[in-house]
Design a protein around this motif. Structure first.
Motif, PDB file in Angstrom:
ATOM      1  N   THR A  99       0.832  -1.205   0.000  1.00  0.00           N
ATOM      2  CA  THR A  99       0.000   0.000   0.000  1.00  0.00           C
ATOM      3  C   THR A  99       0.868   1.258   0.000  1.00  0.00           C
ATOM      4  N   TYR A 100       2.048   1.142   0.601  1.00  0.00           N
ATOM      5  CA  TYR A 100       2.943   2.300   0.709  1.00  0.00           C
ATOM      6  C   TYR A 100       4.222   2.150  -0.118  1.00  0.00           C
ATOM      7  N   ILE A 101       4.627   0.916  -0.382  1.00  0.00           N
ATOM      8  CA  ILE A 101       5.872   0.645  -1.105  1.00  0.00           C
ATOM      9  C   ILE A 101       5.553  -0.308  -2.252  1.00  0.00           C
ATOM     10  N   LYS A 102       6.015   0.012  -3.456  1.00  0.00           N
ATOM     11  CA  LYS A 102       5.629  -0.772  -4.629  1.00  0.00           C
ATOM     12  C   LYS A 102       6.525  -1.983  -4.880  1.00  0.00           C
ATOM     13  N   GLU A 103       7.668  -2.058  -4.188  1.00  0.00           N
ATOM     14  CA  GLU A 103       8.573  -3.193  -4.394  1.00  0.00           C
ATOM     15  C   GLU A 103       8.088  -4.436  -3.642  1.00  0.00           C
ATOM     16  N   GLU A 104       8.457  -5.603  -4.173  1.00  0.00           N
ATOM     17  CA  GLU A 104       8.082  -6.865  -3.545  1.00  0.00           C
ATOM     18  C   GLU A 104       8.832  -7.032  -2.224  1.00  0.00           C
ATOM     19  N   VAL A 105       8.151  -7.556  -1.213  1.00  0.00           N
ATOM     20  CA  VAL A 105       8.742  -7.695   0.118  1.00  0.00           C
ATOM     21  C   VAL A 105       8.947  -9.171   0.452  1.00  0.00           C
ATOM     22  N   PHE A 106      10.073  -9.440   1.125  1.00  0.00           N
ATOM     23  CA  PHE A 106      10.412 -10.795   1.557  1.00  0.00           C
ATOM     24  C   PHE A 106      10.816 -10.752   3.031  1.00  0.00           C
ATOM     25  N   LEU A 107      10.763 -11.903   3.679  1.00  0.00           N
ATOM     26  CA  LEU A 107      11.297 -11.998   5.037  1.00  0.00           C
ATOM     27  C   LEU A 107      12.821 -11.962   4.965  1.00  0.00           C
ATOM     28  N   ASP A 108      13.426 -11.177   5.828  1.00  0.00           N
ATOM     29  CA  ASP A 108      14.885 -11.092   5.911  1.00  0.00           C
ATOM     30  C   ASP A 108      15.326 -11.925   7.108  1.00  0.00           C
ATOM     31  N   THR A 109      15.641 -13.190   6.855  1.00  0.00           N
ATOM     32  CA  THR A 109      15.979 -14.096   7.956  1.00  0.00           C
ATOM     33  C   THR A 109      17.323 -13.767   8.598  1.00  0.00           C
ATOM     34  N   ASP A 110      18.190 -13.094   7.877  1.00  0.00           N
ATOM     35  CA  ASP A 110      19.500 -12.737   8.441  1.00  0.00           C
ATOM     36  C   ASP A 110      19.386 -11.639   9.494  1.00  0.00           C
ATOM     37  N   ASN A 111      18.457 -10.708   9.282  1.00  0.00           N
ATOM     38  CA  ASN A 111      18.326  -9.564  10.180  1.00  0.00           C
ATOM     39  C   ASN A 111      17.023  -9.557  10.979  1.00  0.00           C
ATOM     40  N   LYS A 112      16.215 -10.613  10.813  1.00  0.00           N
ATOM     41  CA  LYS A 112      14.912 -10.681  11.474  1.00  0.00           C
ATOM     42  C   LYS A 112      14.088  -9.433  11.176  1.00  0.00           C
ATOM     43  N   GLY A 113      13.904  -9.206   9.895  1.00  0.00           N
ATOM     44  CA  GLY A 113      13.142  -8.049   9.443  1.00  0.00           C
ATOM     45  C   GLY A 113      12.546  -8.328   8.080  1.00  0.00           C
ATOM     46  N   PHE A 114      12.508  -7.309   7.232  1.00  0.00           N
ATOM     47  CA  PHE A 114      11.903  -7.441   5.916  1.00  0.00           C
ATOM     48  C   PHE A 114      12.804  -6.777   4.880  1.00  0.00           C
ATOM     49  N   LYS A 115      12.863  -7.388   3.689  1.00  0.00           N
ATOM     50  CA  LYS A 115      13.704  -6.824   2.639  1.00  0.00           C
ATOM     51  C   LYS A 115      12.900  -6.658   1.360  1.00  0.00           C
ATOM     52  N   PHE A 116      13.289  -5.651   0.590  1.00  0.00           N
ATOM     53  CA  PHE A 116      12.579  -5.287  -0.630  1.00  0.00           C
ATOM     54  C   PHE A 116      13.549  -5.339  -1.812  1.00  0.00           C
ATOM     55  N   LEU A 117      13.095  -5.921  -2.893  1.00  0.00           N
ATOM     56  CA  LEU A 117      13.908  -6.006  -4.097  1.00  0.00           C
ATOM     57  C   LEU A 117      13.659  -4.737  -4.915  1.00  0.00           C
ATOM     58  N   VAL A 118      14.663  -3.869  -4.955  1.00  0.00           N
ATOM     59  CA  VAL A 118      14.507  -2.540  -5.545  1.00  0.00           C
ATOM     60  C   VAL A 118      15.171  -2.485  -6.921  1.00  0.00           C
ATOM     61  N   ASP A 119      14.412  -2.040  -7.911  1.00  0.00           N
ATOM     62  CA  ASP A 119      14.952  -1.857  -9.257  1.00  0.00           C
ATOM     63  C   ASP A 119      15.736  -0.552  -9.329  1.00  0.00           C
ATOM     64  N   GLY A 120      16.799  -0.561 -10.118  1.00  0.00           N
ATOM     65  CA  GLY A 120      17.592   0.645 -10.284  1.00  0.00           C
ATOM     66  C   GLY A 120      18.313   0.637 -11.610  1.00  0.00           C
ATOM     67  N   GLU A 121      19.192   1.604 -11.784  1.00  0.00           N
ATOM     68  CA  GLU A 121      19.974   1.701 -13.015  1.00  0.00           C
ATOM     69  C   GLU A 121      21.425   1.997 -12.670  1.00  0.00           C
ATOM     70  N   LYS A 122      22.310   1.527 -13.531  1.00  0.00           N
ATOM     71  CA  LYS A 122      23.739   1.793 -13.349  1.00  0.00           C
ATOM     72  C   LYS A 122      24.324   2.229 -14.685  1.00  0.00           C
ATOM     73  N   VAL A 123      25.074   3.314 -14.617  1.00  0.00           N
ATOM     74  CA  VAL A 123      25.696   3.834 -15.837  1.00  0.00           C
ATOM     75  C   VAL A 123      27.105   3.259 -15.958  1.00  0.00           C
ATOM     76  N   LEU A 124      27.352   2.530 -17.042  1.00  0.00           N
ATOM     77  CA  LEU A 124      28.657   1.918 -17.281  1.00  0.00           C
ATOM     78  C   LEU A 124      29.588   2.910 -17.988  1.00  0.00           C
ATOM     79  N   PRO A 125      30.895   2.669 -17.901  1.00  0.00           N
ATOM     80  CA  PRO A 125      31.833   3.508 -18.669  1.00  0.00           C
ATOM     81  C   PRO A 125      31.431   3.526 -20.140  1.00  0.00           C
TER      82      PRO A 125
END
Length: 266
Positions: A94-120
């Motif tokens: 409802t507030y965040i458009k990225e998919e959410v997963f359980l973060d078992t390493d940190n006992k929290g929640f993680k989101f897969l965020v799309d981005g861009e990277k500019v190469l040389p």
């Protein structure tokens, strides 16, 4: 608090809020209507659940040593109950458009965020990386969601001491105080149960003021915009009523006249 750093003019404009790699969006009344206000209120309450809420819950259920850290409580319940996690996913979406997963390493929640990277050479490639909500930043996330919904922030004094015994005593005293305040709020709410002003009441009342909002265009407002406009109209109406009473000869000591253009308090 992180809410102090947020541009409230931007929030009033309905713009999203940047939080790390995440973008926190403001759902409009139209968005809320799609999932139903009851469910919206329920999932927002989950996302903003406080230590006081949990203490009150345990007190009612006679549980002495339950988890009182909000994100750890949410994480534990998601592990135990897939249906709970599904509802919380709807809350995050409802507030965040990225998919959410359980973060078992940190006992929290993680989101897969799309981005861009500019190469040389200037070539742009698509990237993906995880951003986690943990015990370190979840209270900040909650503060933003509370602000977007114009709900009160829970005060929490920081305990600064290296004395473990003293820290434990302060912690116990703080929890007792929080529980007492939570009980008082619950008792007050119980007295007014069934008489609360609901979201449909506010929407309809704002439209009835005749200041440009109608049942056809009001649905594009966010919760923050709706509450801001409704509260300001109340302040303006109170000021005009007070002015009329003074002009009618009412004792000025009996009229609490406050100018309506001022900071809105939550």
């Amino acid at each position: 608090m992180p809410t102090a750093k947020i541009d409230r003019t931007s929030i009033l404009a309905g713009n999203p809020v940047d939080f790390g790699l995440l973008t926190i969006y403001q759902p409009s009344l139209k968005d809320i209507n799609k999932i139903g206000y009851d469910q919206f209120a329920r999932i927002t309450n989950l996302l903003t659940i406080s230590e006081s809420d949990l203490l009150l819950l345990y007190n009612k259920e006679h549980i002495e040593n339950g988890e009182t850290n909000p994100i750890l409580w949410l994480y534990d319940n998601c592990l135990k109950n897939p249906t709970f996690f599904l509802e919380l996913q709807i809350g995050f979406l409802t507030y965040i458009k990225e998919e959410v997963f359980l973060d078992t390493d940190n006992k929290g929640f993680k989101f897969l965020v799309d981005g861009e990277k500019v190469l040389p050479g200037g070539k742009v490639i698509k990237t993906q990386q995880f951003f986690s909500l943990t015990t370190k930043n979840f209270s900040e996330f909650q503060s933003i969601v509370r602000l977007l919904n114009m709900s009160e922030e829970e005060e929490d004094d920081e305990i600064i001491t290296d004395d473990l015994e003293m820290k434990k005593k302060f912690e116990e005293a703080r929890k007792k105080l929080k529980l007492a305040k939570a009980k008082a709020r619950a008792e007050q709410a119980a007295k007014h149960r069934g008489k609360e002003i609901t979201l449909p009441d506010i929407v309809s009342s704002l439209c009835a003021y005749g200041v440009g909002y109608t049942l056809f265009n009001v649905w594009d407002l966010t919760i923050y915009q709706l509450y801001d406009q409704f509260k300001r109209l109340q302040l303006k109406e109170n000021y005009e009523t007070g002015t009329q009473m003074l002009l009618a000869g009412v004792d000025s000591k009996k009229v609490d006249l406050q100018y309506w253009i001022k900071k809105i308090t939550l």
